[in-house]
Write an enzyme that holds these catalytic residues in place. Structure first.
Site, mmCIF file in Angstrom:
data_model
loop_
_atom_site.group_PDB
_atom_site.id
_atom_site.type_symbol
_atom_site.label_atom_id
_atom_site.label_comp_id
_atom_site.label_asym_id
_atom_site.label_seq_id
_atom_site.Cartn_x
_atom_site.Cartn_y
_atom_site.Cartn_z
ATOM 1 N N GLU A 266 82.439 82.404 92.315
ATOM 2 C CA GLU A 266 82.169 82.906 90.959
ATOM 3 C C GLU A 266 82.684 84.330 90.807
ATOM 4 O O GLU A 266 82.677 85.100 91.767
ATOM 5 C CB GLU A 266 80.648 82.952 90.732
ATOM 6 C CG GLU A 266 80.032 81.647 90.301
ATOM 7 C CD GLU A 266 80.114 81.433 88.790
ATOM 8 O OE1 GLU A 266 80.981 82.029 88.127
ATOM 9 O OE2 GLU A 266 79.299 80.647 88.290
ATOM 10 N N ASP A 267 83.056 84.676 89.591
ATOM 11 C CA ASP A 267 83.386 86.075 89.303
ATOM 12 C C ASP A 267 82.119 86.907 89.187
ATOM 13 O O ASP A 267 81.979 87.952 89.797
ATOM 14 C CB ASP A 267 84.248 86.186 88.025
ATOM 15 C CG ASP A 267 83.664 85.417 86.824
ATOM 16 O OD1 ASP A 267 82.638 84.708 86.975
ATOM 17 O OD2 ASP A 267 84.249 85.516 85.731
ATOM 18 N N ASP B 90 75.406 86.282 86.053
ATOM 19 C CA ASP B 90 74.684 87.099 85.080
ATOM 20 C C ASP B 90 73.316 86.438 84.855
ATOM 21 O O ASP B 90 72.399 86.623 85.647
ATOM 22 C CB ASP B 90 75.536 87.176 83.804
ATOM 23 C CG ASP B 90 74.892 87.981 82.691
ATOM 24 O OD1 ASP B 90 73.929 88.706 82.961
ATOM 25 O OD2 ASP B 90 75.363 87.888 81.532
ATOM 26 N N PHE C 144 78.545 95.105 80.033
ATOM 27 C CA PHE C 144 79.597 94.089 80.010
ATOM 28 C C PHE C 144 80.797 94.611 80.771
ATOM 29 O O PHE C 144 81.308 95.694 80.478
ATOM 30 C CB PHE C 144 79.970 93.697 78.577
ATOM 31 C CG PHE C 144 80.654 92.369 78.532
ATOM 32 C CD1 PHE C 144 79.904 91.195 78.625
ATOM 33 C CD2 PHE C 144 82.028 92.277 78.455
ATOM 34 C CE1 PHE C 144 80.530 89.949 78.633
ATOM 35 C CE2 PHE C 144 82.660 91.036 78.456
ATOM 36 C CZ PHE C 144 81.906 89.877 78.541
ATOM 37 N N ARG D 107 91.765 90.520 81.353
ATOM 38 C CA ARG D 107 91.733 89.843 82.657
ATOM 39 C C ARG D 107 92.736 90.439 83.635
ATOM 40 O O ARG D 107 92.585 90.341 84.843
ATOM 41 C CB ARG D 107 92.079 88.354 82.498
ATOM 42 C CG ARG D 107 91.050 87.528 81.763
ATOM 43 C CD ARG D 107 91.356 86.046 81.984
ATOM 44 N NE ARG D 107 90.703 85.178 81.019
ATOM 45 C CZ ARG D 107 89.452 84.723 81.126
ATOM 46 N NH1 ARG D 107 88.720 85.080 82.154
ATOM 47 N NH2 ARG D 107 88.942 83.930 80.218
#
Ligand code: IMP
Ligand code: MG
Length: 180
Positions: free
Chosen positions: A99-100, A103, A152, A165
């Site tokens: 996973e990046d 959250d 964020f 990105r």
């Protein structure tokens, strides 16, 4: 009227590189006999995955899962949809979800359940970033790069409405994050 967006560097490419190397060593050490099947959750994890596998000293098999919960804003809808499943056989295999960012944890929880239902003999979670302050789902993170604050973040594969990105470092995005 939307505010101007600003980027404030949070994690440099050098810090990322060092951490990714450390994570690769840790994973290899934990799977001495056979490497797990890496299942990357698209799209955000593609840069991390590419760097992670290049730090490994053994071949690894890859597969991809595409899930979506976000619209074009910064809030998860909480309604996870499977956009693309894996094609590799999963039954009886050790699987590592890549996973990046974790959250709220709902995406990761979905990926975990999906792979369990497909008969994986073990499912572990590897994430570059962990944002624990908003956690809702029950998620056990096995490999973690950095804890990030409740902001964020973009760059290194992570986007805001498909932007940013490409940035090699990780930034906090502020100003007008609430809409497209
Ligand atoms: P969760 O279900 O809330 O854990 O959301 C996980 C997914 O939301 C991640 O795989 C990311 O794609 C996205 N996400 C969550 N927080 C951020 C962020 O700060 N920046 C960019 N994407 C994020
Ligand atoms: Mg994403």
């Amino acid at each position: 009227m939307s505010q101007a967006k600003t980027l404030e560097m949070l994690i440099s490419r050098e810090q990322i590189a060092e951490t990714v190397k450390r994570m690769a060593r840790q994973i290899e050490g934990d799977y001495p006999a056979e490497m797990p099947l890496l299942v990357a959750v698209l799209k955000g994890s593609f840069v991390f995955l590419a760097d992670l596998v290049r730090q490994m000293h053994r071949s690894v098999e890859l597969d991809f899962l595409r899930l979506s919960s976000y619209g074009s804003g910064t809030e998860s809808s909480g309604n996870i949809k499977l956009r693309m499943g894996v094609t590799s056989p999963i039954r009886g295999r050790d699987v590592l979800v890549v996973e990046d960012i974790v959250d709220m944890g709902l995406t990761t929880q979905y990926a975990y359940g999906y792979l369990r239902r497909k008969g994986a003999s073990s499912v572990k979670i590897c994430t570059l970033l962990d944002k624990p302050s908003r956690r809702q789902g029950r998620v056990k993170v096995d490999y973690m790069g950095f804890t990030v604050p409740n902001e964020f973040v973009v760059g290194y594969g992570l986007d805001f409405a498909e932007r940013y990105r490409h940035l090699p470092d990780i930034y906090i995005l502020t100003g007008g994050c609430d809409g497209p």
